[in-house]
Design a protein around this motif. Structure first.
Motif, PDB file in Angstrom:
ATOM      1  N   HIS A 116      52.670  45.044  58.571  1.00 52.36           N
ATOM      2  CA  HIS A 116      51.986  45.005  57.283  1.00 52.36           C
ATOM      3  C   HIS A 116      52.936  44.441  56.224  1.00 52.36           C
ATOM      4  O   HIS A 116      53.991  45.004  55.973  1.00 52.36           O
ATOM      5  N   PHE A 117      52.543  43.319  55.641  1.00 56.47           N
ATOM      6  CA  PHE A 117      53.300  42.706  54.560  1.00 56.47           C
ATOM      7  C   PHE A 117      52.509  42.973  53.280  1.00 56.47           C
ATOM      8  O   PHE A 117      51.615  42.207  52.921  1.00 56.47           O
ATOM      9  N   SER A 118      52.832  44.096  52.639  1.00 55.02           N
ATOM     10  CA  SER A 118      52.066  44.504  51.467  1.00 55.02           C
ATOM     11  C   SER A 118      52.551  43.756  50.230  1.00 55.02           C
ATOM     12  O   SER A 118      53.712  43.369  50.140  1.00 55.02           O
ATOM     13  N   ALA A 119      51.657  43.562  49.297  1.00 48.98           N
ATOM     14  CA  ALA A 119      51.967  42.920  48.016  1.00 48.98           C
ATOM     15  C   ALA A 119      52.725  41.605  48.209  1.00 48.98           C
ATOM     16  O   ALA A 119      53.740  41.356  47.582  1.00 48.98           O
ATOM     17  N   VAL A 120      52.198  40.756  49.100  1.00 48.16           N
ATOM     18  CA  VAL A 120      52.766  39.418  49.289  1.00 48.16           C
ATOM     19  C   VAL A 120      52.713  38.651  47.975  1.00 48.16           C
ATOM     20  O   VAL A 120      53.603  37.879  47.650  1.00 48.16           O
ATOM     21  N   ARG A 121      51.651  38.914  47.220  1.00 49.28           N
ATOM     22  CA  ARG A 121      51.507  38.295  45.914  1.00 49.28           C
ATOM     23  C   ARG A 121      50.809  39.282  44.983  1.00 49.28           C
ATOM     24  O   ARG A 121      49.796  39.868  45.332  1.00 49.28           O
ATOM     25  N   GLU A 122      51.379  39.448  43.815  1.00 50.71           N
ATOM     26  CA  GLU A 122      50.787  40.286  42.761  1.00 50.71           C
ATOM     27  C   GLU A 122      50.014  39.355  41.829  1.00 50.71           C
ATOM     28  O   GLU A 122      50.505  38.288  41.471  1.00 50.71           O
ATOM     29  N   ILE A 123      48.808  39.743  41.468  1.00 52.15           N
ATOM     30  CA  ILE A 123      48.007  38.932  40.554  1.00 52.15           C
ATOM     31  C   ILE A 123      48.131  39.563  39.170  1.00 52.15           C
ATOM     32  O   ILE A 123      47.692  40.700  38.973  1.00 52.15           O
ATOM     33  N   PRO A 124      48.741  38.862  38.225  1.00 51.58           N
ATOM     34  CA  PRO A 124      48.953  39.444  36.893  1.00 51.58           C
ATOM     35  C   PRO A 124      47.637  39.856  36.236  1.00 51.58           C
ATOM     36  O   PRO A 124      46.615  39.183  36.389  1.00 51.58           O
ATOM     37  N   ILE A 125      47.700  40.929  35.495  1.00 52.52           N
ATOM     38  CA  ILE A 125      46.510  41.474  34.837  1.00 52.52           C
ATOM     39  C   ILE A 125      45.864  40.448  33.910  1.00 52.52           C
ATOM     40  O   ILE A 125      44.658  40.299  33.879  1.00 52.52           O
ATOM     41  N   TRP A 126      46.632  39.690  33.173  1.00 55.79           N
ATOM     42  CA  TRP A 126      46.044  38.703  32.246  1.00 55.79           C
ATOM     43  C   TRP A 126      45.210  37.680  32.984  1.00 55.79           C
ATOM     44  O   TRP A 126      44.249  37.172  32.460  1.00 55.79           O
ATOM     45  N   ARG A 127      45.547  37.376  34.234  1.00 55.56           N
ATOM     46  CA  ARG A 127      44.785  36.421  35.040  1.00 55.56           C
ATOM     47  C   ARG A 127      43.401  36.964  35.364  1.00 55.56           C
ATOM     48  O   ARG A 127      42.455  36.229  35.537  1.00 55.56           O
ATOM     49  N   GLN A 128      43.292  38.282  35.475  1.00 59.05           N
ATOM     50  CA  GLN A 128      42.023  38.892  35.847  1.00 59.05           C
ATOM     51  C   GLN A 128      40.962  38.662  34.780  1.00 59.05           C
ATOM     52  O   GLN A 128      39.809  38.465  35.082  1.00 59.05           O
ATOM     53  N   SER A 129      41.369  38.669  33.517  1.00 60.66           N
ATOM     54  CA  SER A 129      40.387  38.591  32.456  1.00 60.66           C
ATOM     55  C   SER A 129      39.986  37.165  32.108  1.00 60.66           C
ATOM     56  O   SER A 129      38.864  36.907  31.761  1.00 60.66           O
ATOM     57  N   ASP A 130      40.927  36.222  32.182  1.00 61.91           N
ATOM     58  CA  ASP A 130      40.562  34.860  31.756  1.00 61.91           C
ATOM     59  C   ASP A 130      40.249  33.927  32.910  1.00 61.91           C
ATOM     60  O   ASP A 130      39.588  32.919  32.706  1.00 61.91           O
ATOM     61  N   GLY A 131      40.722  34.249  34.128  1.00 58.12           N
ATOM     62  CA  GLY A 131      40.403  33.427  35.291  1.00 58.12           C
ATOM     63  C   GLY A 131      41.075  32.074  35.326  1.00 58.12           C
ATOM     64  O   GLY A 131      40.758  31.247  36.159  1.00 58.12           O
ATOM     65  N   HIS A 132      42.029  31.821  34.447  1.00 58.08           N
ATOM     66  CA  HIS A 132      42.724  30.521  34.454  1.00 58.08           C
ATOM     67  C   HIS A 132      43.902  30.539  35.415  1.00 58.08           C
ATOM     68  O   HIS A 132      44.492  31.566  35.672  1.00 58.08           O
TER      69      HIS A 132
END
Length: 133
Positions: A116-132
């Motif tokens: 299990h390779f957990s958290a290979v990539r973290e998606i920043p919270i700001w990305r969640q809201s604007d989708g850019h």
């Protein structure tokens, strides 16, 4: 992909995804979806623990020493775009979004090896809201 490789993947894919789901469930994760199709591609497993959501790519191989190496940056980019798009509809609302990889090495007659390779990539919270990107 050759017809022989495609045939092998059709047999080992569901088995690997079930092993991965069992592995994550035993560690307290809830399996929210399997083989979730989005406009950006398929997410093998969508799991959550409280408000932490993770898209999991499962790679199962018998003839490759490191199945996790089959997941490239392009695949992770597609998974990230899918998670950003899905984040608005996830409940409970995500406080954290990550991408993970589970590599399963089939070693018949021995039991499969699950990595299990957990958290290979973290998606920043700001990305969640604007989708850019």
């Amino acid at each position: 992909m050759s017809p022989k490789a495609r045939s092998h993947n059709l047999r080992s894919g569901p088995r690997g995804e079930q092993l991965a789901a069992d592995f994550l469930a035993a560690r307290g994760c809830q399996i929210a979806a399997r083989n979730l199709r989005t406009v950006y591609g398929e997410i093998d497993l969508l799991v959550r623990r409280r408000s932490h959501w993770t898209a999991v790519e499962v790679k199962t191989r018998k003839d490759h020493p490191a199945p996790e190496r089959m997941v490239d940056d392009d695949r992770l980019d597609r998974m990230e775009r899918a998670m950003v798009a899905l984040s608005k509809s996830l409940r409970p609302r995500p406080r954290r979004l990550t991408l993970a990889v589970i590599a399963i090495k089939l070693c018949d007659p021995l039991p499969p090896t699950v990595m299990h390779f957990s958290a290979v990539r973290e998606i920043p919270i700001w990305r969640q809201s604007d989708g850019h990107r």
